[in-house]
Scaffold this motif. Structure first.
Motif, PDB file in Angstrom:
ATOM      1  N   THR A   1       0.849  -1.227   0.335  1.00 53.94           N
ATOM      2  CA  THR A   1       0.068   0.464  -0.152  1.00 53.94           C
ATOM      3  C   THR A   1       0.756   0.974   0.149  1.00 53.94           C
ATOM      4  O   THR A   1       0.262   1.950  -0.665  1.00 53.94           O
ATOM      5  CB  THR A   1      -1.161  -0.184   1.077  1.00 53.94           C
ATOM      6  OG1 THR A   1      -1.830  -1.341   0.987  1.00 53.94           O
ATOM      7  CG2 THR A   1      -2.134   1.655   1.038  1.00 53.94           C
ATOM      8  N   TYR A   2       1.908   1.119   0.609  1.00 50.96           N
ATOM      9  CA  TYR A   2       2.883   2.830   0.894  1.00 50.96           C
ATOM     10  C   TYR A   2       3.708   3.086  -0.271  1.00 50.96           C
ATOM     11  O   TYR A   2       3.514   3.666  -0.444  1.00 50.96           O
ATOM     12  CB  TYR A   2       3.917   2.507   1.930  1.00 50.96           C
ATOM     13  CG  TYR A   2       4.723   3.138   2.343  1.00 50.96           C
ATOM     14  CD1 TYR A   2       4.579   4.175   2.795  1.00 50.96           C
ATOM     15  CD2 TYR A   2       6.372   3.700   1.692  1.00 50.96           C
ATOM     16  CE1 TYR A   2       5.468   5.566   2.500  1.00 50.96           C
ATOM     17  CE2 TYR A   2       6.966   4.226   2.639  1.00 50.96           C
ATOM     18  CZ  TYR A   2       6.844   5.513   2.703  1.00 50.96           C
ATOM     19  OH  TYR A   2       7.168   6.032   3.085  1.00 50.96           O
ATOM     20  N   ILE A   3       3.794   1.621  -1.422  1.00 54.24           N
ATOM     21  CA  ILE A   3       4.643   1.969  -2.214  1.00 54.24           C
ATOM     22  C   ILE A   3       3.529   2.026  -3.448  1.00 54.24           C
ATOM     23  O   ILE A   3       3.688   3.374  -4.277  1.00 54.24           O
ATOM     24  CB  ILE A   3       5.154   0.222  -2.688  1.00 54.24           C
ATOM     25  CG1 ILE A   3       6.580   0.197  -2.525  1.00 54.24           C
ATOM     26  CG2 ILE A   3       5.690   0.609  -4.402  1.00 54.24           C
ATOM     27  CD1 ILE A   3       6.966  -1.300  -2.327  1.00 54.24           C
ATOM     28  N   GLU A   4       2.407   1.815  -3.776  1.00 54.59           N
ATOM     29  CA  GLU A   4       1.498   2.227  -4.464  1.00 54.59           C
ATOM     30  C   GLU A   4       0.730   3.642  -4.084  1.00 54.59           C
ATOM     31  O   GLU A   4       0.976   4.767  -4.652  1.00 54.59           O
ATOM     32  CB  GLU A   4      -0.080   1.155  -4.187  1.00 54.59           C
ATOM     33  CG  GLU A   4      -0.027   0.323  -4.579  1.00 54.59           C
ATOM     34  CD  GLU A   4      -0.631  -0.725  -4.771  1.00 54.59           C
ATOM     35  OE1 GLU A   4      -2.254  -0.155  -3.392  1.00 54.59           O
ATOM     36  OE2 GLU A   4      -1.345  -1.524  -5.015  1.00 54.59           O
TER      37      GLU A   4
ATOM     38  N   GLN B   1       4.071   5.547  -5.531  1.00 48.90           N
ATOM     39  CA  GLN B   1       3.389   5.591  -7.365  1.00 48.90           C
ATOM     40  C   GLN B   1       2.901   6.860  -7.493  1.00 48.90           C
ATOM     41  O   GLN B   1       2.969   7.616  -8.402  1.00 48.90           O
ATOM     42  CB  GLN B   1       3.510   4.695  -7.592  1.00 48.90           C
ATOM     43  CG  GLN B   1       4.390   3.064  -7.588  1.00 48.90           C
ATOM     44  CD  GLN B   1       4.078   1.977  -8.068  1.00 48.90           C
ATOM     45  OE1 GLN B   1       2.709   1.757  -7.523  1.00 48.90           O
ATOM     46  NE2 GLN B   1       5.198   1.152  -8.221  1.00 48.90           N
ATOM     47  N   VAL B   2       1.546   6.920  -6.553  1.00 52.89           N
ATOM     48  CA  VAL B   2       0.362   7.728  -7.122  1.00 52.89           C
ATOM     49  C   VAL B   2       1.336   8.912  -6.827  1.00 52.89           C
ATOM     50  O   VAL B   2       0.959  10.478  -7.521  1.00 52.89           O
ATOM     51  CB  VAL B   2      -0.633   8.003  -6.136  1.00 52.89           C
ATOM     52  CG1 VAL B   2      -1.654   8.984  -6.063  1.00 52.89           C
ATOM     53  CG2 VAL B   2      -1.509   6.849  -6.352  1.00 52.89           C
TER      54      VAL B   2
ATOM     55  N   MET C   1       3.505  14.607  -9.110  1.00 50.12           N
ATOM     56  CA  MET C   1       4.578  15.387  -8.951  1.00 50.12           C
ATOM     57  C   MET C   1       4.705  15.471 -10.449  1.00 50.12           C
ATOM     58  O   MET C   1       4.883  16.524 -11.069  1.00 50.12           O
ATOM     59  CB  MET C   1       5.384  15.050  -8.098  1.00 50.12           C
ATOM     60  CG  MET C   1       5.580  15.394  -6.516  1.00 50.12           C
ATOM     61  SD  MET C   1       7.000  14.902  -5.423  1.00 50.12           S
ATOM     62  CE  MET C   1       5.898  13.936  -4.436  1.00 50.12           C
ATOM     63  N   ARG C   2       5.627  14.266 -10.600  1.00 50.26           N
ATOM     64  CA  ARG C   2       5.421  14.494 -12.435  1.00 50.26           C
ATOM     65  C   ARG C   2       3.914  15.465 -13.513  1.00 50.26           C
ATOM     66  O   ARG C   2       4.725  16.293 -14.664  1.00 50.26           O
ATOM     67  CB  ARG C   2       5.420  12.971 -13.177  1.00 50.26           C
ATOM     68  CG  ARG C   2       6.679  12.547 -13.445  1.00 50.26           C
ATOM     69  CD  ARG C   2       7.159  11.365 -13.805  1.00 50.26           C
ATOM     70  NE  ARG C   2       8.041  10.550 -12.746  1.00 50.26           N
ATOM     71  CZ  ARG C   2       8.322   9.362 -13.220  1.00 50.26           C
ATOM     72  NH1 ARG C   2       7.502   8.315 -13.710  1.00 50.26           N
ATOM     73  NH2 ARG C   2       8.987   8.870 -12.795  1.00 50.26           N
ATOM     74  N   MET C   3       3.272  15.081 -13.265  1.00 52.31           N
ATOM     75  CA  MET C   3       2.226  15.906 -13.915  1.00 52.31           C
ATOM     76  C   MET C   3       2.329  17.368 -13.325  1.00 52.31           C
ATOM     77  O   MET C   3       2.184  17.637 -14.414  1.00 52.31           O
ATOM     78  CB  MET C   3       0.656  15.333 -13.370  1.00 52.31           C
ATOM     79  CG  MET C   3       0.585  13.667 -14.211  1.00 52.31           C
ATOM     80  SD  MET C   3      -1.079  13.491 -13.131  1.00 52.31           S
ATOM     81  CE  MET C   3      -2.737  14.380 -13.750  1.00 52.31           C
TER      82      MET C   3
END
Length: 81
Positions: free
Chosen positions: A59-62, A65-66, A71-73
């Motif tokens: 869950t933490y990794i997901e 990733q979000v 941040m990229r967006m």
């Protein structure tokens, strides 16, 4: 009586397996890795079993990733302006 039932049960029981030094080192390494994972995952519920630890880590990794995707967006949006 036909015989001592304890001797038959003992004969069927598998012999104790000696733990090798390599197994002990691997076990110690695994304990250290699990301890480190517990330290890295902020959502880890203490105390928790390995199943819960792995679920919390996933869950933490997901969530990370979000956050990276957002941040990229934002960076792309600000770069276009």
């Amino acid at each position: 009586m036909r015989g001592d039932s304890r001797s038959k049960a003992t004969a069927r029981r598998p012999a104790a397996v000696a733990i090798s030094e390599r197994d002990m080192l691997e076990d110690a390494r695994l304990v250290k890795q699990v301890r480190e994972l517990r330290r890295l995952v902020p959502a880890c519920r203490e105390p928790c079993g390995l199943g819960e630890l792995f679920q919390d880590a996933a869950t933490y990794i997901e969530n990370l990733q979000v956050q990276v995707k957002m941040m990229r967006m934002l960076l792309d949006k600000l770069s276009d302006e």
